[in-house]
Design an enzyme around this catalytic site. Structure first.
Site, short mmCIF file in Angstrom:
data_model
loop_
_atom_site.label_atom_id
_atom_site.label_comp_id
_atom_site.label_asym_id
_atom_site.label_seq_id
_atom_site.Cartn_x
_atom_site.Cartn_y
_atom_site.Cartn_z
N VAL A 11 0.81 -1.20 0.01
CA VAL A 11 -0.06 0.23 0.08
C VAL A 11 1.17 1.16 -0.03
CG1 VAL A 11 -1.56 1.46 1.42
CG2 VAL A 11 -1.93 -1.06 0.94
N ALA A 266 -16.16 -19.31 -7.65
CA ALA A 266 -15.69 -20.35 -6.62
C ALA A 266 -14.53 -20.72 -6.95
CB ALA A 266 -16.84 -21.53 -6.76
N CYS A 274 -5.27 -9.54 3.55
CA CYS A 274 -6.33 -8.85 4.00
C CYS A 274 -7.67 -9.50 4.46
CB CYS A 274 -6.66 -7.62 3.14
SG CYS A 274 -5.36 -6.63 3.22
N LYS A 335 -3.34 -15.19 -5.45
CA LYS A 335 -3.94 -14.63 -6.71
C LYS A 335 -3.18 -14.13 -7.89
CE LYS A 335 -5.55 -10.44 -6.87
NZ LYS A 335 -6.25 -9.03 -6.57
#
Ligand SMILES: NC(=O)C1=CN([C@@H]2O[C@H](COP(=O)(O)OP(=O)(O)OC[C@H]3O[C@@H](n4cnc5c(N)ncnc54)[C@H](O)[C@@H]3O)[C@@H](O)[C@H]2O)C=CC1
Ligand SMILES: O=C(O)[C@H]1O[C@H](OP(=O)(O)OP(=O)(O)OC[C@H]2O[C@@H](n3ccc(=O)[nH]c3=O)[C@H](O)[C@@H]2O)[C@H](O)[C@@H](O)[C@@H]1O
Length: 468
Positions: A11, A266, A274, A335
């Site tokens: 961030v 799914a 987070c 991811k």
């Protein structure tokens, strides 16, 4: 504007780089000298698309500085962004030690009016604690009443997604600003308005509110998103039992604008730094206030179990004991488009395969270095298991002689592999897909045994008498 960013993680670095890109003079502080050294020698310690280019450009123009010098950092910025980590404490609550340390430093070295921005995700009431810590430090310096050393603490939670962080920051859906309505708050509001104007020309995306509501908004947003995922994961498990296809169901419900298509996939459970910690922290905040958040407790439990679903499918097909079996694993990051492996589903899945005696050959386009760091820590008590895990430098290299391919992260390059080649190098043509990348019917037509999440297993009857 002169800006200081405290904490150069996902961030902080993105915020600093993007604010420098639009012309601000940004000073980035971190307590980790390794990160600062990398940044000062032209590198970037994390993988985030587009970030390296912005940092190179803004550094060349002298608009961004990286340092471990705390005093200089506080003196630099009229606006001080606190973007340090807020990891889960043992009881699940957010550990605020880094946030409060940053606040202490601001009070210790403040040299004028400061807008202190809580960018980290922090529980309701944290701004008040940050304010108290800064006030105590100023008081200790005999500056408690000094008009020149006033400050205002603003809550400005961040909603960016890893892997798309630069884009999300540059084109925000909304900018939430929680601010007090006292005199210092009004001064802070003017600065925040000017700071964010370039992202938001008509200010239509800026939502001003009280500080507590802004702090709460961040948790409520992540909790809602995590709920959608656990809901779909639970539906996918039922789809498996009743013979429905969760992908058809997703399209069927997503077409209702009240539901929408986003965030209904799914998979093998949500990971990352987070959702897991923020859901836990909100449950904890509620408990501290005498309330149970039963929906979120279930969201967490479903997510925990979902990380085992692919392993269960593997065991069902190949048996409990996987000794002598080799698995090719594609995808390690939690991811795509990031190297972040915090709470990545791949960690539980690989540990479970190794615990059953299997060999694992894993590949990820960018998270291999991070994987080499985290697995020895995860498996510190199981050196034998660790010795059966190897990393490949290409997706193809994982396949030769493997008993099955297991897909954990939906990287683009996994979406359309050469299936004929894949079949020819695997020992048996079996795919366990935790991200529903392929069509079950197409896989069956290719002669591949394909197990997905909440999607029917398709077997074609090819024998002539079976067709009759
Ligand atoms: N990672 C993400 O996608 C998002 C994270 N957030 C929130 O933002 C906060 C930061 O998250 P990340 O950037 O992922 O964390 P991170 O762990 O990547 O980075 C935090 C950095 O702060 C540094 N730090 C710790 N104490 C410090 C101090 N006293 N002074 C200076 N630097 C210090 C650490 O060395 C580290 O480099 C967390 O509260 C997180 O929940 C919010 C939205 C998105
Ligand atoms: O507070 C944060 O840190 C951020 O958390 C998430 O962002 P992030 O964790 O980077 O990534 P997401 O894209 O939200 O994915 C989180 C996890 O959910 C999983 N997921 C996501 C979407 C989906 O449909 N299904 C699903 O299983 C992903 O695979 C991943 O493991 C939020 O999306 C951001 O808005 C927020 O700022």
């Amino acid at each position: 504007m002169k800006i200081t960013i405290i904490g150069t993680g996902y961030v902080g670095l993105v915020t600093g780089a993007c604010l420098a890109e639009i012309g601000n003079d940004v000073f980035c502080l971190d307590v980790d000298p390794r990160k600062i050294d990398i940044l000062n020698s032209g590198g970037v310690p994390i993988h985030e698309p587009g970030l390296q280019e912005i940092i190179a450009r803004t550094r060349a123009h002298g608009r961004i500085t990286f340092s471990t010098d705390v005093k200089a950092s506080v003196e630099h910025g009229d606006v001080q962004f606190i973007a340090v980590g807020t990891p889960p404490d043992e009881d699940g609550s957010a550990d605020l030690q880094y946030v409060l340390e940053a606040a202490r430093n601001i009070g210790r070295y403040s040299n004028g009016f400061k807008v202190v921005v809580d960018k980290s995700t922090v529980p309701v009431g944290t701004a008040e604690r940050v304010r108290a810590v800064i006030a105590a430090e100023l008081e200790a310096r005999g500056l408690g009443d000094s008009a020149a050393h006033r400050f205002s603490v603003v809550s400005n939670p961040e909603f960016l997604k890893e892997g798309a962080a630069v884009d999300d920051f540059m084109r925000p859906d909304r900018i939430v600003i929680g601010i007090d309505d006292d005199e210092a708050g009004l001064r802070a509001r003017e600065k925040m308005k000017r700071l964010y104007a370039p992202f938001n020309r008509n200010h239509e995306r800026t939502l001003y509110m009280d500080v507590r509501s802004a702090e709460f908004t961040k948790y409520a947003a992540n909790a809602m998103l995590a709920t959608r995922i656990s809901f779909m994961n639970e539906m996918s498990n039922l789809a498996d039992r009743v013979g429905a296809d969760i992908e058809a169901v997703r399209r069927g419900i997503g077409s209702d604008p009240r539901i929408g298509y986003h965030f209904l996939y799914a998979g093998v459970g949500y990971g990352g730094s987070c959702f897991p910690k923020d859901v836990q922290a909100l449950v904890r905040t509620a408990a501290e206030n005498g309330q149970r958040l039963r929906i979120l407790e279930a969201v967490e439990e479903v997510n925990h179990d979902q990380k085992q679903v692919l392993v269960e499918k593997i065991v069902q097909r190949l048996g409990e004991d996987l000794t002598g079996r080799t698995f090719a694993v594609w995808g390690l990051a939690f991811k795509p488009n990031t190297d972040d492996m915090r709470e990545a589903p791949s960690r539980r899945l690989i540990a479970a395969l190794l615990a059953r005696g299997a060999q694992v050959r894993a590949y990820d386009p960018v998270a291999l270095d991070e994987a080499r760091r985290v697995f020895p820590l995860d498996l510190a008590d199981a050196p034998d298991a660790l010795s059966r895990l190897t990393f490949a430098t290409s997706q193809d290299e994982t396949l030769a002689g493997a008993d099955a391919l297991v897909i954990v992260t939906e990287w683009k390059e996994f979406k359309s592999p050469d299936f004929t080649h894949l079949k020819s190098v695997l020992k048996a043509p079996v795919i366990f897909d935790g991200r529903n990348l392929y069509e079950p019917l197409a896989m069956a037509e290719l002669g591949i045994d394909y197990y997905a999440i909440g999607r029917p297993y398709v077997q074609l009857e090819t024998a002539p008498d079976a067709r009759a």
